[in-house]
Scaffold this motif. Sequence first.
Motif, PDB file in Angstrom:
ATOM      1  N   SER A  37     -11.263   2.030   1.535  1.00 39.75           N
ATOM      2  CA  SER A  37     -10.794   3.293   0.965  1.00 39.75           C
ATOM      3  C   SER A  37      -9.998   4.089   1.980  1.00 39.75           C
ATOM      4  O   SER A  37      -9.000   4.722   1.645  1.00 39.75           O
ATOM      5  CB  SER A  37     -11.983   4.122   0.474  1.00 39.75           C
ATOM      6  OG  SER A  37     -12.893   4.364   1.536  1.00 39.75           O
ATOM      7  N   THR A 327     -14.790   2.755  -6.863  1.00 38.48           N
ATOM      8  CA  THR A 327     -13.780   3.778  -6.558  1.00 38.48           C
ATOM      9  C   THR A 327     -12.679   3.220  -5.667  1.00 38.48           C
ATOM     10  O   THR A 327     -11.522   3.619  -5.789  1.00 38.48           O
ATOM     11  CB  THR A 327     -14.441   4.982  -5.878  1.00 38.48           C
ATOM     12  OG1 THR A 327     -15.144   4.543  -4.700  1.00 38.48           O
ATOM     13  CG2 THR A 327     -15.430   5.657  -6.815  1.00 38.48           C
ATOM     14  N   ILE A 328     -13.055   2.295  -4.759  1.00 43.40           N
ATOM     15  CA  ILE A 328     -12.033   1.711  -3.882  1.00 43.40           C
ATOM     16  C   ILE A 328     -11.049   0.882  -4.695  1.00 43.40           C
ATOM     17  O   ILE A 328      -9.823   0.972  -4.508  1.00 43.40           O
ATOM     18  CB  ILE A 328     -12.692   0.862  -2.786  1.00 43.40           C
ATOM     19  CG1 ILE A 328     -13.507   1.752  -1.845  1.00 43.40           C
ATOM     20  CG2 ILE A 328     -11.646   0.079  -2.002  1.00 43.40           C
ATOM     21  CD1 ILE A 328     -14.284   0.976  -0.805  1.00 43.40           C
ATOM     22  N   GLY A 331      -8.861   3.349  -6.649  1.00 46.98           N
ATOM     23  CA  GLY A 331      -7.920   4.072  -5.799  1.00 46.98           C
ATOM     24  C   GLY A 331      -6.807   3.198  -5.282  1.00 46.98           C
ATOM     25  O   GLY A 331      -5.625   3.566  -5.336  1.00 46.98           O
ATOM     26  N   VAL A 332      -7.167   2.019  -4.772  1.00 46.89           N
ATOM     27  CA  VAL A 332      -6.149   1.100  -4.242  1.00 46.89           C
ATOM     28  C   VAL A 332      -5.246   0.604  -5.360  1.00 46.89           C
ATOM     29  O   VAL A 332      -4.020   0.502  -5.197  1.00 46.89           O
ATOM     30  CB  VAL A 332      -6.830  -0.071  -3.503  1.00 46.89           C
ATOM     31  CG1 VAL A 332      -5.797  -1.128  -3.117  1.00 46.89           C
ATOM     32  CG2 VAL A 332      -7.557   0.424  -2.263  1.00 46.89           C
ATOM     33  N   ASP A 334      -4.515   2.148  -8.195  1.00 48.73           N
ATOM     34  CA  ASP A 334      -3.633   3.233  -8.627  1.00 48.73           C
ATOM     35  C   ASP A 334      -2.501   3.456  -7.634  1.00 48.73           C
ATOM     36  O   ASP A 334      -1.337   3.661  -8.030  1.00 48.73           O
ATOM     37  CB  ASP A 334      -4.456   4.515  -8.800  1.00 48.73           C
ATOM     38  CG  ASP A 334      -3.622   5.656  -9.350  1.00 48.73           C
ATOM     39  OD1 ASP A 334      -3.206   5.576 -10.519  1.00 48.73           O
ATOM     40  OD2 ASP A 334      -3.376   6.624  -8.598  1.00 48.73           O
ATOM     41  N   THR A 335      -2.833   3.409  -6.333  1.00 50.61           N
ATOM     42  CA  THR A 335      -1.789   3.588  -5.320  1.00 50.61           C
ATOM     43  C   THR A 335      -0.804   2.426  -5.339  1.00 50.61           C
ATOM     44  O   THR A 335       0.407   2.613  -5.157  1.00 50.61           O
ATOM     45  CB  THR A 335      -2.424   3.720  -3.934  1.00 50.61           C
ATOM     46  OG1 THR A 335      -3.454   4.709  -3.968  1.00 50.61           O
ATOM     47  CG2 THR A 335      -1.392   4.129  -2.906  1.00 50.61           C
ATOM     48  N   ASP A 386      -5.398   0.468   2.578  1.00 49.83           N
ATOM     49  CA  ASP A 386      -6.207   1.587   2.111  1.00 49.83           C
ATOM     50  C   ASP A 386      -5.283   2.612   1.464  1.00 49.83           C
ATOM     51  O   ASP A 386      -4.059   2.415   1.379  1.00 49.83           O
ATOM     52  CB  ASP A 386      -7.003   2.213   3.263  1.00 49.83           C
ATOM     53  CG  ASP A 386      -6.137   2.503   4.471  1.00 49.83           C
ATOM     54  OD1 ASP A 386      -5.235   3.359   4.355  1.00 49.83           O
ATOM     55  OD2 ASP A 386      -6.348   1.878   5.527  1.00 49.83           O
ATOM     56  N   ASN A 387      -5.869   3.690   1.016  1.00 49.28           N
ATOM     57  CA  ASN A 387      -5.082   4.706   0.311  1.00 49.28           C
ATOM     58  C   ASN A 387      -3.994   5.311   1.198  1.00 49.28           C
ATOM     59  O   ASN A 387      -2.884   5.587   0.738  1.00 49.28           O
ATOM     60  CB  ASN A 387      -6.001   5.806  -0.214  1.00 49.28           C
ATOM     61  CG  ASN A 387      -6.886   5.317  -1.343  1.00 49.28           C
ATOM     62  OD1 ASN A 387      -6.492   4.434  -2.095  1.00 49.28           O
ATOM     63  ND2 ASN A 387      -8.078   5.874  -1.462  1.00 49.28           N
TER      64      ASN A 387
END
Length: 411
Positions: A37, A327-328, A331-332, A334-335, A386-387
Amino acid sequence: MIDISGPFVRRPVGTILMAVGLFLAGMVAYVQLPVASLPSIDFPTIRVTANRPGADPETMAASVAAPLERHLGAIAGVSEITSTSMLGTTGITVQFDPSRRIDGAARDVQAAINAAASDLPSDLTTAPSLRKFNPAGMPVLILALTSKTLSVAEIYDIADTVIVQRLSQVEGVADVSVTGGEQPAIRVRADPARLAAADIGLDDLRKAIAAANVRGSLGQIQGDAIVETLSADDEIARPEDFAAIVVKASGGAIVRVGDVASVTAGVRNTRAAGWYGTSPAVILNITRQVDANVIDTVDRVKALIPDLKRWVPAELEFSVVNDRTVTIRAGVSDTRDTLFISIALVMAVVIAFLGRVTPTVAAGVTVPLSLAGTFAAMWTAGFSIDNLSLMALTIAVGFVVDDAIVMIENI
């Protein structure tokens, strides 16, 4: 003036092969890059633990924590020392400068513990122990073990002897800790009134129990041709066996443990408990290695659970309490989608203003090549996906295309 682009223009075949090689190297590096993350920062940190059963927190701080802190504080490169003292336990965290290697720091800490041995109380059950500790190593996966028929002590014993060892062997797993329960034990609760009536002290009770539960060597019987080794299993495990231990025999009267104390089966620490929903549970906290891919590590652990069920009682149930990769992954993902959308939008703007496909394709080729080269450089430098790194790549796409457009305009 140095002509950097000249050799590449004069040798188009070599330039294409170099670009293909760079792209392939970047794709291989992309697969090998760890996923997290946020970027991981590994501070050399050592955790020292000491136990003194029955000592209150103030006694632990004064008699155990203070001597250890004096010797640990003399180690070169120590940036911070924090300690926590509880009932019968002291934990000291020693953090070193990032320039120090963790292996060398561990040797220095062990030497400090050995030097502090003469200042520590003589009734410590074991010598203070140390382990490498990652302050940023939050559990990536938390599992709960529950059962409708097994007790918490039995579940803890299964987790500690079978499950933890197998999970620790999974690639990418750094540590597996067990909480919410304790090891099975026989608890002896002495009655002060009955001890006083029998003229028996607590130390006499302790010595009688210790002497009756020792496994030792008995020797050998040697003959002319055969040597036999004698052995006896003097260990006792049932409450009734402990209750039958003789503490005092005087004037024909025998006082046993059961006469002056209550003996029951329980656990070593009755103040440790864990719950999953409404059921008592034993909790497994799984942390990953610093350079491991968190998503792959969690997937390997989950894939191992069906195999673990073959080695434990059928009534033992595995439940996922917390999975950080949820969540990781979101998040990854989506990015990453934002990165591809930004590339498409930039290319759309380029073709709208240039009005020609060939310059647009030429500008667009620079984006995957630049990303592939960046992935190779990230893998070499030990970075992770990561983000923050994906966000930086998203922003950099615009600069890469802008430079390509400038080159096309100059041509």
